[in-house]
Scaffold this motif. Structure first.
Motif, PDB file in Angstrom:
ATOM      1  N   ILE A 113       0.816  -1.305  -0.248  1.00 19.24           N
ATOM      2  CA  ILE A 113      -0.273   0.049   0.050  1.00 19.24           C
ATOM      3  C   ILE A 113       0.983   1.204   0.125  1.00 19.24           C
ATOM      4  N   LEU A 114       0.627   2.141  -0.921  1.00 14.55           N
ATOM      5  CA  LEU A 114       1.725   3.157  -1.068  1.00 14.55           C
ATOM      6  C   LEU A 114       0.714   4.479  -0.682  1.00 14.55           C
ATOM      7  N   SER A 115       1.112   5.224   0.316  1.00 14.85           N
ATOM      8  CA  SER A 115       0.399   6.369   0.820  1.00 14.85           C
ATOM      9  C   SER A 115       1.236   7.390   1.330  1.00 14.85           C
ATOM     10  N   GLY A 116       0.740   8.521   1.485  1.00 20.12           N
ATOM     11  CA  GLY A 116       1.319   9.662   2.344  1.00 20.12           C
ATOM     12  C   GLY A 116       0.699   9.883   3.500  1.00 20.12           C
ATOM     13  N   ASP A 117      -0.444   8.977   3.876  1.00 17.49           N
ATOM     14  CA  ASP A 117      -1.382   8.868   4.910  1.00 17.49           C
ATOM     15  C   ASP A 117      -0.886   8.020   6.095  1.00 17.49           C
ATOM     16  N   LYS A 118      -0.318   8.485   7.400  1.00 18.17           N
ATOM     17  CA  LYS A 118       0.020   7.696   8.303  1.00 18.17           C
ATOM     18  C   LYS A 118      -1.088   6.791   8.835  1.00 18.17           C
ATOM     19  N   ASP A 119      -2.223   7.053   8.442  1.00 19.61           N
ATOM     20  CA  ASP A 119      -3.217   6.185   9.103  1.00 19.61           C
ATOM     21  C   ASP A 119      -3.132   4.849   8.444  1.00 19.61           C
TER      22      ASP A 119
END
Length: 172
Positions: free
Chosen positions: A2-8
């Motif tokens: 999963i690639l994301s900038g959201d730490k959630d």
């Protein structure tokens, strides 16, 4: 992955799932599975939900408990394991303001935990074997969906069609 900038999304890190968090742009990134997360943060990815519940997150409108920041939230979860564990041990918490706010904002803490939780048990009717074949799709349905959801950039990447594009549904 999963690639994301959201730490959630870090709560989803596991032995089977790696979460790639972008830090600055897309070149500076960190990859977490369950072991890497535990090594860096000292808690499990699932316990990260409890941390978010205590400290809140303004960008996601999660209230948390006033006066409990990231450091205090991590310390409490490392010590007591969960928000439930924190409340079972209120009598041994010595920081007066933290204890007062935990008592006053108990409902907010549990509500915040619920808000911070990414639901992993949503029922789905997708047969993943059916979607493995990249040629197994209806281009006209995809085009209509992209129009409905106003995905203009994705729409422009679709190959041309001999049919006129028509949005279906409420036109979000």
């Amino acid at each position: 992955y999963i690639l994301s900038g959201d730490k959630d999304t870090l709560q989803l890190a596991s032995d089977q799932t790696k979460v790639v968090i972008t830090k600055k742009g897309i070149t500076d990134k960190a990859v977490y599975d369950k072991a890497a997360f535990i090594e860096e943060f000292g808690i499990t990815p699932v316990q990260f939900i409890d941390v978010k519940g205590l400290m809140g997150d303004k960008s996601d409108n999660i209230p948390g408990v006033p006066s409990i920041g990231e450091k205090t939230a991590f310390d409490l979860i490392k010590t007591y394991g969960s928000i439930e564990g924190v409340y079972e041990n209120l009598d041994v918490i010595t920081k007066k303001k933290v204890k007062e706010n935990l008592i006053t904002y108990k409902n907010d803490a549990f509500f915040s935990k619920k808000l911070a939780t990414i639901m992993r048990d949503v029922p789905t009717t997708v047969d993943f074997d059916d979607i493995k074949d990249l040629g197994n799709y209806d281009l006209d349905k995809i085009r209509a969906l992209y129009l409905k959801l106003q995905f203009k950039t994705l729409l422009a990447k679709l190959p041309p069609s001999d049919k006129p594009a028509v949005a279906t549904g409420n036109g979000l």
